[in-house]
Design a protein around this motif. Structure first.
Motif, short mmCIF file in Angstrom:
data_model
loop_
_atom_site.label_atom_id
_atom_site.label_comp_id
_atom_site.label_asym_id
_atom_site.label_seq_id
_atom_site.Cartn_x
_atom_site.Cartn_y
_atom_site.Cartn_z
N ILE A 238 -59.48 40.30 -30.93
CA ILE A 238 -59.04 39.01 -30.42
C ILE A 238 -59.46 37.92 -31.39
N ASP A 239 -58.54 37.03 -31.72
CA ASP A 239 -58.83 35.83 -32.50
C ASP A 239 -58.38 34.62 -31.69
N GLN A 240 -59.28 33.67 -31.49
CA GLN A 240 -58.94 32.48 -30.72
C GLN A 240 -59.49 31.24 -31.41
N ARG A 241 -58.66 30.23 -31.54
CA ARG A 241 -59.07 28.93 -32.09
C ARG A 241 -58.60 27.86 -31.11
N ASP A 242 -59.49 26.95 -30.77
CA ASP A 242 -59.19 25.89 -29.81
C ASP A 242 -59.63 24.56 -30.43
N LEU A 243 -58.67 23.69 -30.71
CA LEU A 243 -58.97 22.37 -31.25
C LEU A 243 -58.52 21.33 -30.22
N SER A 244 -59.37 20.38 -29.91
CA SER A 244 -59.03 19.39 -28.89
C SER A 244 -59.56 18.02 -29.27
N VAL A 263 -54.72 22.06 -29.22
CA VAL A 263 -53.98 23.15 -29.87
C VAL A 263 -54.78 24.43 -29.64
N LEU A 264 -54.16 25.39 -28.97
CA LEU A 264 -54.81 26.66 -28.66
C LEU A 264 -54.04 27.78 -29.35
N ASN A 299 -49.14 36.96 -30.33
CA ASN A 299 -49.69 35.84 -31.10
C ASN A 299 -49.13 34.57 -30.47
N GLU A 300 -49.98 33.85 -29.75
CA GLU A 300 -49.52 32.70 -28.96
C GLU A 300 -50.04 31.40 -29.54
N GLN A 301 -49.14 30.41 -29.60
CA GLN A 301 -49.52 29.04 -29.99
C GLN A 301 -49.19 28.11 -28.83
N VAL A 302 -50.14 27.24 -28.49
CA VAL A 302 -49.97 26.33 -27.37
C VAL A 302 -50.39 24.93 -27.81
N LEU A 303 -49.57 23.95 -27.44
CA LEU A 303 -49.92 22.54 -27.65
C LEU A 303 -49.77 21.82 -26.33
#
Length: 364
Positions: A238-244, A263-264, A299-303
Protein backbone atom coordinates in the motif's frame (compact mmCIF):
# COMPACT_ATOMS: atom_id res chain seq x y z
CA UNK A 1 -28.40 1.02 30.95
CA UNK A 2 -26.83 2.76 33.92
CA UNK A 3 -24.11 5.18 35.02
CA UNK A 4 -23.37 5.04 38.72
CA UNK A 5 -20.91 7.31 40.54
CA UNK A 6 -19.60 6.91 44.09
CA UNK A 7 -17.39 8.89 46.49
CA UNK A 8 -18.05 12.24 44.78
CA UNK A 9 -17.45 10.80 41.34
CA UNK A 10 -14.16 9.06 42.09
CA UNK A 11 -15.48 5.56 41.32
CA UNK A 12 -17.87 4.47 38.56
CA UNK A 13 -19.91 1.52 37.36
CA UNK A 14 -21.31 1.87 33.82
CA UNK A 15 -23.08 -0.59 31.62
CA UNK A 16 -26.10 -1.78 29.71
CA UNK A 17 -28.08 -4.91 28.90
CA UNK A 18 -30.02 -5.47 25.69
CA UNK A 19 -32.06 -8.23 24.14
CA UNK A 20 -33.63 -8.97 20.79
CA UNK A 21 -36.32 -11.35 19.56
CA UNK A 22 -36.54 -11.33 15.79
CA UNK A 23 -37.47 -13.39 12.74
CA UNK A 24 -34.58 -15.18 11.09
CA UNK A 25 -36.90 -16.76 8.52
CA UNK A 26 -40.65 -16.67 7.94
CA UNK A 27 -41.38 -19.19 10.67
CA UNK A 28 -38.18 -19.14 12.79
CA UNK A 29 -37.73 -16.82 15.76
CA UNK A 30 -34.32 -16.18 17.32
CA UNK A 31 -33.39 -14.54 20.62
CA UNK A 32 -30.11 -12.82 21.41
CA UNK A 33 -28.56 -10.68 24.10
CA UNK A 34 -25.80 -8.10 24.44
CA UNK A 35 -24.33 -6.14 27.29
CA UNK A 36 -21.46 -4.22 28.76
CA UNK A 37 -20.15 -3.47 32.22
CA UNK A 38 -17.32 -1.17 33.20
CA UNK A 39 -15.62 -0.49 36.52
CA UNK A 40 -13.28 2.40 37.04
CA UNK A 41 -11.47 4.82 39.28
CA UNK A 42 -12.02 8.10 37.44
CA UNK A 43 -10.20 10.58 39.66
CA UNK A 44 -7.12 10.65 41.81
CA UNK A 45 -3.81 12.39 42.32
CA UNK A 46 -1.83 9.62 40.65
CA UNK A 47 -3.60 6.33 39.90
CA UNK A 48 -6.53 5.80 37.54
CA UNK A 49 -7.95 2.47 36.38
CA UNK A 50 -10.68 1.19 34.04
CA UNK A 51 -11.85 -2.25 33.06
CA UNK A 52 -14.65 -2.97 30.55
CA UNK A 53 -16.21 -6.21 29.41
CA UNK A 54 -18.85 -6.49 26.68
CA UNK A 55 -20.59 -9.32 24.84
CA UNK A 56 -22.95 -9.87 21.95
CA UNK A 57 -24.37 -13.32 21.23
CA UNK A 58 -24.64 -14.75 17.73
CA UNK A 59 -28.41 -14.23 17.57
CA UNK A 60 -28.43 -10.61 18.72
CA UNK A 61 -30.03 -8.75 15.81
CA UNK A 62 -31.51 -5.26 16.02
CA UNK A 63 -30.99 -4.16 12.43
CA UNK A 64 -34.71 -3.49 12.04
CA UNK A 65 -34.21 -0.71 14.60
CA UNK A 66 -30.72 0.42 13.67
CA UNK A 67 -27.63 -1.06 12.03
CA UNK A 68 -25.49 -3.09 14.45
CA UNK A 69 -22.00 -3.71 13.06
CA UNK A 70 -20.08 -5.00 16.09
CA UNK A 71 -18.72 -8.56 16.02
CA UNK A 72 -20.83 -11.14 17.79
CA UNK A 73 -18.20 -12.04 20.38
CA UNK A 74 -17.06 -11.03 23.86
CA UNK A 75 -14.09 -9.33 25.48
CA UNK A 76 -12.88 -5.94 26.60
CA UNK A 77 -9.90 -4.03 27.89
CA UNK A 78 -8.19 -3.08 31.14
CA UNK A 79 -6.32 0.19 31.52
CA UNK A 80 -4.11 1.47 34.35
CA UNK A 81 -2.64 4.97 34.39
CA UNK A 82 -0.13 6.65 36.66
CA UNK A 83 0.02 10.44 36.32
CA UNK A 84 1.70 13.43 37.90
CA UNK A 85 -0.03 16.77 37.29
CA UNK A 86 2.48 18.87 39.23
CA UNK A 87 5.87 17.61 38.14
CA UNK A 88 9.17 19.25 38.92
CA UNK A 89 12.17 20.15 36.78
CA UNK A 90 11.72 20.37 33.01
CA UNK A 91 8.35 18.62 33.02
CA UNK A 92 5.02 20.27 33.78
CA UNK A 93 3.13 16.97 33.89
CA UNK A 94 3.49 13.36 32.74
CA UNK A 95 1.57 10.09 32.63
CA UNK A 96 2.10 6.43 31.76
CA UNK A 97 -0.73 4.18 30.63
CA UNK A 98 -0.81 0.38 30.40
CA UNK A 99 -3.66 -1.28 28.52
CA UNK A 100 -4.58 -4.88 27.74
CA UNK A 101 -7.08 -5.64 24.93
CA UNK A 102 -8.65 -9.09 24.72
CA UNK A 103 -11.54 -10.66 22.81
CA UNK A 104 -12.84 -14.17 21.97
CA UNK A 105 -15.49 -15.61 19.70
CA UNK A 106 -18.09 -17.99 21.08
CA UNK A 107 -16.07 -21.03 19.96
CA UNK A 108 -13.22 -19.96 22.24
CA UNK A 109 -10.84 -18.63 19.59
CA UNK A 110 -8.97 -15.49 20.64
CA UNK A 111 -9.67 -12.68 18.15
CA UNK A 112 -7.81 -9.80 19.84
CA UNK A 113 -4.74 -10.02 22.09
CA UNK A 114 -2.75 -6.81 22.54
CA UNK A 115 -0.71 -4.96 25.12
CA UNK A 116 -0.11 -1.20 24.91
CA UNK A 117 2.27 1.06 26.81
CA UNK A 118 1.86 4.81 26.30
CA UNK A 119 3.94 7.39 28.19
CA UNK A 120 3.20 11.07 27.61
CA UNK A 121 4.74 14.26 28.95
CA UNK A 122 4.30 18.01 28.76
CA UNK A 123 7.37 20.23 29.17
CA UNK A 124 7.64 23.66 30.77
CA UNK A 125 7.68 25.25 27.32
CA UNK A 126 4.29 23.57 26.60
CA UNK A 127 5.72 21.09 24.09
CA UNK A 128 4.18 17.62 24.39
CA UNK A 129 5.60 14.19 23.53
CA UNK A 130 3.53 11.01 23.38
CA UNK A 131 5.03 7.58 22.75
CA UNK A 132 3.16 4.35 22.12
CA UNK A 133 4.36 0.76 21.99
CA UNK A 134 1.87 -1.97 21.08
CA UNK A 135 2.63 -5.67 21.19
CA UNK A 136 0.20 -7.75 19.14
CA UNK A 137 0.03 -11.42 20.09
CA UNK A 138 -1.14 -14.21 17.73
CA UNK A 139 -4.92 -14.33 17.40
CA UNK A 140 -7.54 -15.28 14.82
CA UNK A 141 -9.80 -13.66 12.26
CA UNK A 142 -13.13 -15.48 12.03
CA UNK A 143 -16.58 -15.25 10.43
CA UNK A 144 -17.21 -11.95 12.22
CA UNK A 145 -14.42 -10.50 10.07
CA UNK A 146 -15.42 -12.18 6.82
CA UNK A 147 -13.26 -15.31 7.09
CA UNK A 148 -14.54 -18.78 6.23
CA UNK A 149 -13.15 -20.81 9.12
CA UNK A 150 -10.22 -19.19 10.95
CA UNK A 151 -7.09 -17.33 9.92
CA UNK A 152 -4.18 -17.06 12.34
CA UNK A 153 -3.02 -13.44 12.52
CA UNK A 154 0.73 -13.13 13.12
CA UNK A 155 2.36 -11.52 16.12
CA UNK A 156 3.77 -8.05 15.63
CA UNK A 157 4.67 -4.77 17.23
CA UNK A 158 4.11 -1.06 16.68
CA UNK A 159 6.14 1.93 17.82
CA UNK A 160 4.69 5.44 17.39
CA UNK A 161 5.79 8.91 18.50
CA UNK A 162 3.89 12.21 18.41
CA UNK A 163 5.50 15.59 19.09
CA UNK A 164 3.46 18.79 19.40
CA UNK A 165 5.02 22.23 19.88
CA UNK A 166 3.39 25.04 21.88
CA UNK A 167 -0.08 25.50 20.37
CA UNK A 168 -0.31 29.05 21.81
CA UNK A 169 2.39 30.29 19.44
CA UNK A 170 1.58 31.85 16.04
CA UNK A 171 3.64 29.07 14.44
CA UNK A 172 3.42 25.52 15.80
CA UNK A 173 3.94 22.05 14.41
CA UNK A 174 2.81 18.50 15.01
CA UNK A 175 4.91 15.50 13.95
CA UNK A 176 3.66 11.92 14.04
CA UNK A 177 5.73 8.91 13.01
CA UNK A 178 5.56 5.17 13.47
CA UNK A 179 6.83 1.74 12.43
CA UNK A 180 4.84 -1.51 12.35
CA UNK A 181 6.26 -5.00 11.86
CA UNK A 182 5.06 -8.58 12.19
CA UNK A 183 6.58 -12.04 12.22
CA UNK A 184 5.64 -12.73 8.56
CA UNK A 185 7.80 -9.91 7.24
CA UNK A 186 5.29 -7.06 6.98
CA UNK A 187 6.81 -3.59 7.37
CA UNK A 188 4.82 -0.37 7.63
CA UNK A 189 5.96 3.21 8.01
CA UNK A 190 3.91 6.33 8.60
CA UNK A 191 5.00 9.98 8.81
CA UNK A 192 2.53 12.80 9.30
CA UNK A 193 3.18 16.51 9.81
CA UNK A 194 0.90 19.47 10.39
CA UNK A 195 1.99 23.11 10.51
CA UNK A 196 -0.22 25.87 11.96
CA UNK A 197 0.50 29.42 10.78
CA UNK A 198 -1.17 32.52 12.22
CA UNK A 199 0.42 35.52 10.44
CA UNK A 200 -2.17 37.79 12.11
CA UNK A 201 -4.83 37.35 14.75
CA UNK A 202 -7.50 37.04 12.07
CA UNK A 203 -5.82 34.52 9.73
CA UNK A 204 -4.91 30.87 10.24
CA UNK A 205 -3.50 28.37 7.72
CA UNK A 206 -2.86 24.69 8.42
CA UNK A 207 -0.98 22.69 5.75
CA UNK A 208 -0.55 18.98 6.39
CA UNK A 209 1.10 15.95 4.79
CA UNK A 210 0.86 12.22 5.50
CA UNK A 211 3.13 9.56 4.03
CA UNK A 212 2.04 5.93 4.56
CA UNK A 213 3.72 2.85 3.11
CA UNK A 214 3.09 -0.84 3.80
CA UNK A 215 5.02 -3.76 2.34
CA UNK A 216 4.51 -7.55 2.30
CA UNK A 217 1.28 -7.73 4.28
CA UNK A 218 -0.39 -11.14 4.16
CA UNK A 219 -4.09 -10.36 3.99
CA UNK A 220 -7.47 -11.37 2.60
CA UNK A 221 -8.24 -10.05 -0.88
CA UNK A 222 -11.62 -8.53 -0.06
CA UNK A 223 -14.18 -9.67 -1.20
CA UNK A 224 -12.84 -12.48 -3.39
CA UNK A 225 -13.28 -16.23 -2.85
CA UNK A 226 -11.90 -19.21 -4.76
CA UNK A 227 -14.00 -21.72 -6.71
CA UNK A 228 -13.77 -24.05 -3.70
CA UNK A 229 -15.35 -21.43 -1.44
CA UNK A 230 -12.18 -20.47 0.43
CA UNK A 231 -10.93 -16.98 1.13
CA UNK A 232 -8.41 -15.64 -1.36
CA UNK A 233 -5.25 -14.22 0.24
CA UNK A 234 -2.26 -12.37 -1.16
CA UNK A 235 0.74 -10.25 -0.30
CA UNK A 236 -0.30 -6.60 -0.32
CA UNK A 237 1.64 -3.36 -0.77
CA UNK A 238 0.00 0.00 0.00
CA UNK A 239 1.21 3.50 -0.88
CA UNK A 240 -0.74 6.48 0.42
CA UNK A 241 -0.03 10.22 0.22
CA UNK A 242 -2.34 12.80 1.75
CA UNK A 243 -1.74 16.53 1.20
CA UNK A 244 -4.14 19.04 2.72
CA UNK A 245 -4.55 22.73 3.42
CA UNK A 246 -7.20 24.23 5.65
CA UNK A 247 -7.61 27.79 6.83
CA UNK A 248 -9.80 30.51 8.27
CA UNK A 249 -9.84 34.20 7.43
CA UNK A 250 -11.96 36.33 9.75
CA UNK A 251 -12.63 39.74 8.20
CA UNK A 252 -14.90 40.81 11.07
CA UNK A 253 -16.97 39.16 13.82
CA UNK A 254 -19.76 38.91 11.23
CA UNK A 255 -17.86 37.90 8.06
CA UNK A 256 -15.40 35.01 7.60
CA UNK A 257 -14.15 32.48 5.04
CA UNK A 258 -13.17 28.90 5.82
CA UNK A 259 -11.61 26.52 3.30
CA UNK A 260 -10.29 22.99 3.08
CA UNK A 261 -8.59 21.25 0.17
CA UNK A 262 -7.12 17.74 0.02
CA UNK A 263 -5.31 15.59 -2.50
CA UNK A 264 -5.41 11.90 -1.54
CA UNK A 265 -3.39 9.36 -3.52
CA UNK A 266 -3.82 5.66 -2.68
CA UNK A 267 -2.60 2.64 -4.61
CA UNK A 268 -2.67 -1.04 -3.66
CA UNK A 269 -0.92 -3.99 -5.30
CA UNK A 270 -1.39 -7.74 -4.61
CA UNK A 271 0.78 -10.68 -5.55
CA UNK A 272 1.55 -14.26 -4.40
CA UNK A 273 -2.12 -15.30 -4.32
CA UNK A 274 -3.12 -18.22 -2.09
CA UNK A 275 -6.32 -19.73 -0.71
CA UNK A 276 -6.97 -20.23 3.00
CA UNK A 277 -7.45 -23.94 3.73
CA UNK A 278 -6.94 -23.83 7.51
CA UNK A 279 -5.69 -21.23 10.02
CA UNK A 280 -2.04 -21.93 9.13
CA UNK A 281 -2.38 -23.43 5.64
CA UNK A 282 -2.44 -21.06 2.66
CA UNK A 283 -1.96 -22.98 -0.58
CA UNK A 284 -0.72 -21.43 -3.85
CA UNK A 285 -3.58 -20.39 -6.12
CA UNK A 286 -3.51 -20.31 -9.93
CA UNK A 287 -5.26 -17.09 -10.87
CA UNK A 288 -4.82 -17.74 -14.61
CA UNK A 289 -7.17 -20.72 -14.59
CA UNK A 290 -9.67 -19.22 -12.14
CA UNK A 291 -13.15 -18.23 -13.28
CA UNK A 292 -13.81 -16.05 -10.22
CA UNK A 293 -10.57 -14.07 -9.97
CA UNK A 294 -10.29 -10.45 -11.02
CA UNK A 295 -7.34 -8.09 -10.55
CA UNK A 296 -7.79 -6.33 -7.18
CA UNK A 297 -5.05 -3.72 -7.78
CA UNK A 298 -6.10 -0.10 -7.96
CA UNK A 299 -4.58 3.37 -8.09
CA UNK A 300 -6.95 6.08 -6.87
CA UNK A 301 -6.60 9.87 -7.00
CA UNK A 302 -9.00 12.08 -5.05
CA UNK A 303 -9.33 15.85 -4.86
CA UNK A 304 -11.74 17.50 -2.41
CA UNK A 305 -12.19 21.26 -2.04
CA UNK A 306 -14.61 23.17 0.18
CA UNK A 307 -14.94 26.95 0.62
CA UNK A 308 -17.51 28.47 3.00
CA UNK A 309 -18.33 32.17 3.21
CA UNK A 310 -20.23 33.01 6.40
CA UNK A 311 -22.01 36.36 6.84
CA UNK A 312 -24.08 37.22 9.90
CA UNK A 313 -26.12 39.98 8.26
CA UNK A 314 -28.31 40.50 11.36
CA UNK A 315 -27.85 39.31 14.96
CA UNK A 316 -28.71 35.62 14.90
CA UNK A 317 -29.38 35.61 11.14
CA UNK A 318 -26.72 34.06 8.93
CA UNK A 319 -26.03 33.47 5.24
CA UNK A 320 -23.70 30.68 4.03
CA UNK A 321 -22.31 30.49 0.51
CA UNK A 322 -20.59 27.13 -0.09
CA UNK A 323 -18.59 25.88 -3.07
CA UNK A 324 -17.32 22.31 -3.30
CA UNK A 325 -15.36 20.50 -5.97
CA UNK A 326 -14.69 16.76 -6.11
CA UNK A 327 -12.50 14.72 -8.48
CA UNK A 328 -12.07 10.95 -8.23
CA UNK A 329 -10.37 8.40 -10.50
CA UNK A 330 -9.25 4.73 -10.28
CA UNK A 331 -7.82 3.82 -13.65
CA UNK A 332 -4.15 4.75 -13.42
CA UNK A 333 -1.64 1.86 -13.39
CA UNK A 334 0.00 0.93 -10.08
CA UNK A 335 3.53 1.58 -11.40
CA UNK A 336 3.09 5.34 -11.91
CA UNK A 337 5.17 7.76 -9.83
CA UNK A 338 3.96 10.21 -7.19
CA UNK A 339 4.42 13.13 -9.59
CA UNK A 340 2.37 11.42 -12.30
CA UNK A 341 -0.43 10.57 -9.85
CA UNK A 342 -0.48 14.10 -8.46
CA UNK A 343 -0.68 15.64 -11.92
CA UNK A 344 -3.38 13.21 -13.02
CA UNK A 345 -5.57 14.32 -10.11
CA UNK A 346 -6.09 17.76 -11.67
CA UNK A 347 -6.99 16.27 -15.07
CA UNK A 348 -9.85 14.16 -13.72
CA UNK A 349 -13.48 15.09 -14.43
CA UNK A 350 -14.89 17.32 -11.72
CA UNK A 351 -18.19 17.77 -9.91
CA UNK A 352 -18.90 21.32 -8.71
CA UNK A 353 -21.64 22.28 -6.30
CA UNK A 354 -22.66 25.81 -5.27
CA UNK A 355 -25.01 26.17 -2.30
CA UNK A 356 -26.62 29.15 -0.61
CA UNK A 357 -28.23 28.83 2.80
CA UNK A 358 -30.11 31.69 4.47
CA UNK A 359 -31.36 31.68 8.03
CA UNK A 360 -33.39 34.45 9.67
CA UNK A 361 -33.84 34.78 13.40
CA UNK A 362 -37.39 35.82 14.18
CA UNK A 363 -37.95 36.63 17.83
CA UNK A 364 -41.52 36.02 19.02
Amino acid sequence: DWKLRFADGVYAIDGYLAGSHSSKTYNEQITGTAGRIGLGKLEGDHWLAFSFYDFSTKNFFINDLGFYSQPREHGGYTQITYKEDNAEGTLRRYASTFQFNYRWNWEGAKTVAEFEFEPSMEFRNFWTVTLNYTQVFPSFDDENRGIIGLYRKPAGSTMVATIQTDTRKPVNMMFHGGLLRNELGMNTGIVSTRLTLRPTTWMEFVPGFTFYEKREEETWVIPQYTESGYNLFGRRDIDQRDLSLRGTITFSPHLSVQFFTQVLLVKIHYEDFRELISPNDLRPYDTQSSSTFYDPDFNEQVLNTNVVLRWEYLPGSTAYLVWTQARDGYNSPYSTSFGEDFGQTFRLPMDNVLLLKLSYFWSL
